[in-house]
Design an enzyme around this catalytic site. Sequence first.
Site, short mmCIF file in Angstrom:
data_model
loop_
_atom_site.label_atom_id
_atom_site.label_comp_id
_atom_site.label_asym_id
_atom_site.label_seq_id
_atom_site.Cartn_x
_atom_site.Cartn_y
_atom_site.Cartn_z
N TYR A 1 0.76 7.58 7.30
CA TYR A 1 1.86 6.77 6.77
C TYR A 1 3.17 7.55 6.84
CZ TYR A 1 5.02 4.92 3.24
OH TYR A 1 6.13 4.49 2.59
N HIS B 1 -1.81 1.56 -5.76
CA HIS B 1 -0.87 2.40 -6.51
C HIS B 1 -1.30 2.62 -7.96
CE1 HIS B 1 1.66 1.11 -3.08
NE2 HIS B 1 1.93 2.41 -3.12
N ASP C 1 10.06 -11.86 7.31
CA ASP C 1 8.78 -11.31 6.85
C ASP C 1 7.66 -12.01 7.61
OD1 ASP C 1 8.17 -9.80 3.81
OD2 ASP C 1 6.50 -10.52 5.03
N ALA D 1 10.40 -3.75 5.89
CA ALA D 1 9.06 -4.15 6.34
C ALA D 1 8.28 -2.96 6.88
CB ALA D 1 9.19 -5.21 7.43
N LYS E 1 6.70 6.97 9.13
CA LYS E 1 8.06 6.85 8.56
C LYS E 1 8.99 7.89 9.19
CE LYS E 1 8.10 3.41 5.59
NZ LYS E 1 9.14 2.43 5.29
#
Length: 351
Positions: free
Chosen positions: A163, A211, A40, A94, A167
């Site tokens: 986003y 969120h 990370d 990640a 992906k």
Amino acid sequence: MPPSLLITGAAGYIGSHCVEALIRQASAYGLQGVQLHLLDDLSTGHREFLEKLCALAESHRLPRPVIHEVSLTDRPALEQALKQARPEAVLHFAALISVAESVQQPDRYVRNNVEGSQNLFRAMQKSGCQRLVFSSTAAVYGNPAGAHLPLPESTPVGPVNPYGETKLAMENAIAEAAREWGLHSVIFRYFNAAGASSSGLFGEWHEPETHLIPLLLRAAARGEKLKVFGSDYDTRDGTCVRDYIHVEDLACAHLLGLKALRAFESQGAAAQVFNLGTARGTSVLEVIRAAEAVLKKDLGRGVGYDIHPRRPGDSAVLVADSARAREILGWEPVHSSMENILRTAWEWERR
Ligand code: UDP
């Protein structure tokens, strides 16, 4: 030799919960003595989570995990980490994950998510690691107009925000790696990850938080109003509908996915894609009402909210058909009632 696994994004929300599950259930999944490598860059993850994971592994008589404080954009350091870990498989969590931020800074999302993943896959190839479990998202489906709900994996992809585009590009890079050098993979398209570990050790912690559930709980705790983004969607009450899935159910899917990877290898290298959700859609207003029921005893008041304009990049409805994960992996979401999601999230927020 005990197996070794490398987990990127281990200090993040879903990564930390999955590593917790790996540690607690290592023996049940044939991973006795597993050496974990936690990678990370701590740009959005938490050192505290890594420390807790190390302590937890030791208390379960596993070797102390090796921490790699490395960015996916740092190719030499990444290659070094893979060379040292020699993992049997990589779990790749990640990524930058905020829809709103991706609309504002698309280039940063491409650099970090797409180029970073390509660096990771190259480093895996170099070190001879051919197994991957990848975190993808329902955002790859965008606004699937005319599609039948809930959405199966065969739904045409068409992200509506950067986003989701990054992906999808990462999924495409995996398909290319499968063709070019035989990478075996399981791709999980998560719907809305929510809730917190029942151990109380981990939970949702993003800075800034974007969120719904943590923002709602924080607003309620402070007696403030939640901003509801849009009430004019074509849904039953005008607010967006999502399929909320408890992070511990996601963690369980990863353990099953890791196990299944070995079996999939005999079927060739094509990526195995699975939607992870409950097939149950909940609107923003329904989440607010469910939260009121959970919080009533503690707060003794309702949850206030205001209607605001739509948030750019939001899909109207995303609900998963996860029949494939149930049939092939034997996965069953058992922690994902809205009540359990909100209760565990609330316990985490209170800490
Ligand atoms: N949402 C909202 N207010 C907030 C945060 C989110 O109304 O403060 C809505 C958002 O527009 C979306 C839903 O809640 O319709 C879930 O958003 P979240 O960011 O939690 O997850 P996403 O579906 O974007 O991955």
